[in-house]
Write an enzyme that holds these catalytic residues in place. Structure first.
Site, mmCIF file in Angstrom:
data_model
loop_
_atom_site.group_PDB
_atom_site.id
_atom_site.type_symbol
_atom_site.label_atom_id
_atom_site.label_comp_id
_atom_site.label_asym_id
_atom_site.label_seq_id
_atom_site.Cartn_x
_atom_site.Cartn_y
_atom_site.Cartn_z
ATOM 1 N N THR A 153 -2.176 -3.255 19.420
ATOM 2 C CA THR A 153 -1.779 -1.930 19.913
ATOM 3 C C THR A 153 -2.450 -1.587 21.245
ATOM 4 O OG1 THR A 153 -2.176 0.424 19.443
ATOM 5 C CG2 THR A 153 -3.584 -1.104 18.297
ATOM 6 N N ASP A 154 -1.835 -0.696 22.004
ATOM 7 C CA ASP A 154 -2.460 -0.203 23.246
ATOM 8 C C ASP A 154 -3.736 0.586 22.960
ATOM 9 O OD1 ASP A 154 -1.245 2.051 22.135
ATOM 10 O OD2 ASP A 154 -0.238 2.683 23.982
ATOM 11 N N GLU A 155 -3.907 1.037 21.711
ATOM 12 C CA GLU A 155 -5.060 1.901 21.401
ATOM 13 C C GLU A 155 -6.393 1.163 21.548
ATOM 14 O OE1 GLU A 155 -4.515 4.672 18.210
ATOM 15 O OE2 GLU A 155 -2.345 4.522 18.352
ATOM 16 N N ILE A 169 -3.352 -9.883 2.493
ATOM 17 C CA ILE A 169 -3.688 -10.880 3.529
ATOM 18 C C ILE A 169 -5.159 -11.284 3.461
ATOM 19 C CG2 ILE A 169 -1.863 -10.269 5.181
ATOM 20 C CD1 ILE A 169 -4.123 -8.793 6.811
ATOM 21 N N PRO A 191 -10.536 14.575 15.781
ATOM 22 C CA PRO A 191 -11.789 14.167 16.418
ATOM 23 C C PRO A 191 -11.582 12.880 17.225
ATOM 24 C CG PRO A 191 -12.097 14.527 14.049
ATOM 25 C CD PRO A 191 -10.625 14.603 14.314
ATOM 26 N N GLY A 192 -12.186 12.835 18.419
ATOM 27 C CA GLY A 192 -12.087 11.621 19.251
ATOM 28 C C GLY A 192 -10.690 11.353 19.775
ATOM 29 N N TYR A 227 -9.618 3.162 13.507
ATOM 30 C CA TYR A 227 -8.406 2.325 13.513
ATOM 31 C C TYR A 227 -8.404 1.389 14.720
ATOM 32 C CZ TYR A 227 -3.592 1.070 14.767
ATOM 33 O OH TYR A 227 -2.464 0.376 15.165
ATOM 34 N N THR A 250 0.871 -1.174 0.000
ATOM 35 C CA THR A 250 0.000 0.000 0.000
ATOM 36 C C THR A 250 0.910 1.226 0.000
ATOM 37 O OG1 THR A 250 -0.015 0.283 2.406
ATOM 38 C CG2 THR A 250 -1.636 -1.271 1.470
ATOM 39 N N LYS A 275 -8.656 -2.756 15.101
ATOM 40 C CA LYS A 275 -7.625 -3.580 15.747
ATOM 41 C C LYS A 275 -8.237 -4.400 16.891
ATOM 42 C CE LYS A 275 -3.753 -3.681 15.071
ATOM 43 N NZ LYS A 275 -2.947 -4.528 14.118
HETATM 44 P P1 NAD Z 1 2.797 0.585 8.548
HETATM 45 O O1 NAD Z 1 1.597 1.344 8.152
HETATM 46 O O2 NAD Z 1 4.126 1.263 8.541
HETATM 47 O O3 NAD Z 1 2.940 -0.718 7.641
HETATM 48 C C1 NAD Z 1 1.864 -1.550 7.334
HETATM 49 C C2 NAD Z 1 2.315 -2.529 6.259
HETATM 50 O O4 NAD Z 1 1.216 -3.431 5.983
HETATM 51 C C3 NAD Z 1 2.664 -1.859 4.920
HETATM 52 O O5 NAD Z 1 3.859 -2.412 4.413
HETATM 53 C C4 NAD Z 1 1.484 -2.202 4.024
HETATM 54 O O6 NAD Z 1 1.828 -2.280 2.647
HETATM 55 C C5 NAD Z 1 1.064 -3.554 4.576
HETATM 56 N N1 NAD Z 1 -0.336 -3.879 4.299
HETATM 57 C C6 NAD Z 1 -1.425 -3.081 4.476
HETATM 58 N N2 NAD Z 1 -2.543 -3.714 4.091
HETATM 59 C C7 NAD Z 1 -2.157 -4.957 3.687
HETATM 60 C C8 NAD Z 1 -2.860 -6.089 3.200
HETATM 61 N N3 NAD Z 1 -4.194 -6.065 3.047
HETATM 62 N N4 NAD Z 1 -2.162 -7.200 2.880
HETATM 63 C C9 NAD Z 1 -0.807 -7.237 3.025
HETATM 64 N N5 NAD Z 1 -0.094 -6.186 3.477
HETATM 65 C C10 NAD Z 1 -0.757 -5.065 3.812
HETATM 66 O O7 NAD Z 1 2.471 0.004 10.004
HETATM 67 P P2 NAD Z 1 3.419 -0.226 11.276
HETATM 68 O O8 NAD Z 1 3.519 1.038 12.030
HETATM 69 O O9 NAD Z 1 4.640 -0.941 10.843
HETATM 70 O O10 NAD Z 1 2.505 -1.199 12.139
HETATM 71 C C11 NAD Z 1 2.595 -2.623 11.992
HETATM 72 C C12 NAD Z 1 1.632 -3.293 12.949
HETATM 73 O O11 NAD Z 1 1.945 -2.929 14.300
HETATM 74 C C13 NAD Z 1 0.178 -2.906 12.731
HETATM 75 O O12 NAD Z 1 -0.621 -4.044 12.893
HETATM 76 C C14 NAD Z 1 -0.105 -1.887 13.821
HETATM 77 O O13 NAD Z 1 -1.460 -1.885 14.195
HETATM 78 C C15 NAD Z 1 0.781 -2.407 14.934
HETATM 79 N N6 NAD Z 1 1.246 -1.394 15.900
HETATM 80 C C16 NAD Z 1 1.854 -0.250 15.456
HETATM 81 C C17 NAD Z 1 2.322 0.679 16.383
HETATM 82 C C18 NAD Z 1 3.043 1.932 15.940
HETATM 83 O O14 NAD Z 1 3.343 2.779 16.767
HETATM 84 N N7 NAD Z 1 3.365 2.095 14.664
HETATM 85 C C19 NAD Z 1 2.145 0.457 17.757
HETATM 86 C C20 NAD Z 1 1.512 -0.735 18.154
HETATM 87 C C21 NAD Z 1 1.075 -1.645 17.222
HETATM 88 P P1 TYD Z 2 0.402 9.309 15.635
HETATM 89 O O1 TYD Z 2 1.853 9.273 15.327
HETATM 90 O O2 TYD Z 2 -0.581 9.479 14.524
HETATM 91 O O3 TYD Z 2 0.086 8.003 16.501
HETATM 92 P P2 TYD Z 2 -1.269 7.587 17.303
HETATM 93 O O4 TYD Z 2 -2.364 8.498 16.917
HETATM 94 O O5 TYD Z 2 -1.481 6.197 16.797
HETATM 95 O O6 TYD Z 2 -0.908 7.671 18.741
HETATM 96 O O7 TYD Z 2 0.146 10.493 16.666
HETATM 97 C C1 TYD Z 2 0.841 10.556 17.904
HETATM 98 C C2 TYD Z 2 0.311 11.753 18.653
HETATM 99 O O8 TYD Z 2 0.685 12.943 17.958
HETATM 100 C C3 TYD Z 2 -1.211 11.782 18.747
HETATM 101 O O9 TYD Z 2 -1.599 12.283 20.033
HETATM 102 C C4 TYD Z 2 -1.620 12.757 17.661
HETATM 103 C C5 TYD Z 2 -0.466 13.731 17.615
HETATM 104 N N1 TYD Z 2 -0.222 14.349 16.279
HETATM 105 C C6 TYD Z 2 -0.163 15.738 16.154
HETATM 106 O O10 TYD Z 2 -0.317 16.485 17.138
HETATM 107 N N2 TYD Z 2 0.057 16.261 14.916
HETATM 108 C C7 TYD Z 2 0.213 15.490 13.813
HETATM 109 O O11 TYD Z 2 0.382 16.048 12.680
HETATM 110 C C8 TYD Z 2 0.169 14.067 13.959
HETATM 111 C C9 TYD Z 2 0.337 13.158 12.766
HETATM 112 C C10 TYD Z 2 -0.031 13.537 15.217
#
Ligand code: NAD
Ligand code: TYD
Length: 340
Positions: free
Chosen positions: A128-130, A63, A277-278, A153, A36, A157
Site C-alpha cells: 500500500t501507499d500508506e 497464511i 489518532p495519527g 497497519y 476473518t 505492511k
Molecule cells: P480485506 O480486509 O477486504 O480482505 C482481507 C482478506 O484477507 C479477508 O478475506 C480475510 O479473511 C483474509 N485474511 C486475513 N488474515 C488472514 C490470514 N491470516 N490468513 C489468510 N487469510 C487472511 O482487504 P483488501 O482491502 O481486499 O486488501 C487486500 C490487500 O491489499 C491487503 O494486503 C491490503 O494491505 C492491500 N491494499 C489495500 C488497499 C485498499 O484500499 N483496500 C490499498 C492498497 C493495498
Molecule cells: P479508510 O477507508 O479507512 O482508508 P485509509 O485509512 O486506509 O486511507 O479511510 C479513508 C479516509 O476516510 C481516511 O482519511 C479516514 C477517513 N474516514 C472518515 O473520515 N470517517 C470514517 O468513518 C472512516 C472509516 C474513514
C-alpha cells in the site's frame, strides 16, 4: 499458470480472482483465506459455481500456518503466489495492533519461507501507499520515497515489504512488491470510507467524518488495481517495486458530498467526529515507473466508477446484510461511540 491467491475472499482478492478467471483461460486459482470478519466466500459464489472443481479451489486456512502453506505449494503445483491476505483496517489497528503483526508480518514471512523452501518461481506481494507515510500539500510518492509508516497497519505492511526485500536480496527469491493507493468498488467491506458512507446514507444515519474532513486520498477503482497486479505478476522484474495509482486526489469531505448527491440525500447527514489518532493528511501516488515498465494505465474515471459502485451497493443489499457479522457490529458500535 496455477496461482495461490491469499485473502481471496476479501475486497481486492475477490475482484482479482474474478478478473483473472473471467478474462484469461491460462490461469487456475487456489484461494487460501482464513475467513476473518472481513472475508466472505459469498463474494465469489458466482466463481465457485462457474469454475469450482476445475479452475477454482477454495481452502480455508491461515497464511501463518507454515505446514499448510508449504503443503499447498508442493501438492497443488503452484507456479506463483499473489499475497493479498492481511488485516487492513487502520482504525482496527489503532484499537488492537496485535493481529496486524501476526498476519501481515509473520504471515508474510511464512509465505516467503515456504516459497523459498519449495523454489517458487514467482511471488507478488500486494502492499500500500500508506507505507510511505503522509505528504504535505505538494508532491507525490515514488518507489524511492523512504518508508515512514504512521499507523500500526502501515507499520506492519512496511515490515512485510522489508521482509520481501530481504528474501530477494538474501535468498534470490523472485519477489515483486506492488503498492497501491486507496481502492473503491464492488465487494468492499463496509468499514472503509466509501461503502460505510453509502450504507449510512441509505439508512439516513449520520455520516462520521474524521476531524475537518480535508484529508486527501488518491482513489483508484479496484479493477484498475487488479489489472496492475496482473501486469506485475506477468511482467514484473524480481526485486522491483511498482506503485499503482489513478491521479485522483480527493478530500474526504468532497467524496462524502459526492456520494450524498448521487444518493439524493441531504448534506445535513454529515457529522464531524473526533479525528483518527495519527491520521495521515495526504496521499498521492506517482505511478510513472509502472507505466513505463509494465504498461500500467488506469482506465476507470472516478465519476463513472463511483456511480457504478453506489449502484452495486444498492443492487446487492443481501451481500451487505450478510457481511455485517456480530464482530463487525461490535467494533463499529464501540469505535464510533468513542468518536461521537
Ligand atoms: P480485506 O480486509 O477486504 O480482505 C482481507 C482478506 O484477507 C479477508 O478475506 C480475510 O479473511 C483474509 N485474511 C486475513 N488474515 C488472514 C490470514 N491470516 N490468513 C489468510 N487469510 C487472511 O482487504 P483488501 O482491502 O481486499 O486488501 C487486500 C490487500 O491489499 C491487503 O494486503 C491490503 O494491505 C492491500 N491494499 C489495500 C488497499 C485498499 O484500499 N483496500 C490499498 C492498497 C493495498
Ligand atoms: P479508510 O477507508 O479507512 O482508508 P485509509 O485509512 O486506509 O486511507 O479511510 C479513508 C479516509 O476516510 C481516511 O482519511 C479516514 C477517513 N474516514 C472518515 O473520515 N470517517 C470514517 O468513518 C472512516 C472509516 C474513514
Amino acid at each position: 499458470m496455477r496461482l495461490l491467491v491469499t485473502g481471496g475472499c476479501g475486497f481486492i482478492g475477490a475482484n482479482f480472482i474474478r478478473h483473472m478467471l473471467t478474462s484469461r483461460d491460462d490461469v487456475a486459482v487456489v484461494n487460501l483465506d482464513k475467513l476473518t470478519y472481513a472475508g466472505n466466500p459469498l463474494s465469489l459464489s458466482d466463481i465457485e459455481e462457474r469454475f469450482g472443481g476445475s479452475r477454482y479451489h477454495f481452502v480455508k486456512g491461515d497464511i501463518a500456518d507454515a505446514p499448510l502453506v508449504e503443503s499447498l505449494l508442493r501438492d497443488q503445483g503452484v507456479d506463483a503466489v499473489v499475497n493479498f491476505a492481511a488485516e487492513t483496517h487502520v482504525d482496527r489497528s489503532i484499537a488492537d495492533p496485535a493481529p496486524f503483526l501476526t498476519t501481515n508480518v509473520m504471515g508474510t514471512q511464512v509465505l516467503l519461507e515456504a516459497a523459498r523452501r519449495t523454489g517458487l518461481p514467482r511471488f507478488v506481494h500486494v502492499s500500500t501507499d500508506e507505507v510511505y507515510g503522509a505528504l504535505g500539500p505538494e508532491g507525490k510518492f515514488t518507489e524511492k520515497t523512504p518508508l515512514a509508516p504512521n499507523s500500526p497497519y502501515s507499520a506492519s505492511k512496511a515490515s512485510a515489504d522489508l521482509l520481501c526485500r530481504a528474501y530477494f536480496k538474501t535468498y534470490g527469491l523472485p519477489v515483486v512488491v506492488t503498492r497501491c493507493s486507496n481502492n473503491y468498488g464492488p465487494y468492499q467491506f463496509p468499514e472503509k470510507l466509501i461503502p460505510l458512507m453509502i450504507l449510512k446514507a441509505q439508512a439516513n444515519e449520520p455520516l462520521p467524518v474524521y476531524g475537518d474532513g480535508l484529508q486527501v486520498r488518491d482513489w483508484i477503482h479496484v479493477l484498475d488495481h487488479c489489472r496492475g497486479v496482473e501486469l506485475a505478476l506477468m511482467k514484473g522484474e524480481p526485486g522491483d517495486i511498482y506503485n499503482f495509482g489513478s491521479d485522483n486526489e480527493k478530500a474526504n469531505l468532497e467524496v462524502v458530498r459526492t456520494l450524498l448527491a448521487i444518493l439524493g440525500k441531504p448534506e445535513s447527514l454529515i457529522r464531524f467526529v473526533a479525528d483518527r489518532p495519527g491520521h495521515d493528511r495526504r496521499y498521492a501516488m506517482g505511478f510513472e515507473y509502472a507505466g513505463k515498465r509494465l504498461g500500467f494505465a488506469p482506465q476507470i474515471a472516478f465519476a463513472d466508477g463511483l456511480s457504478q459502485t453506489v449502484a452495486w451497493y444498492r443492487e446487492n443489499a443481501d451481500w451487505l446484510q450478510a457481511v455485517q457479522s456480530g464482530a463487525y457490529r461490535e467494533f463499529m458500535d464501540t469505535w464510533y461511540e468513542e468518536r461521537a
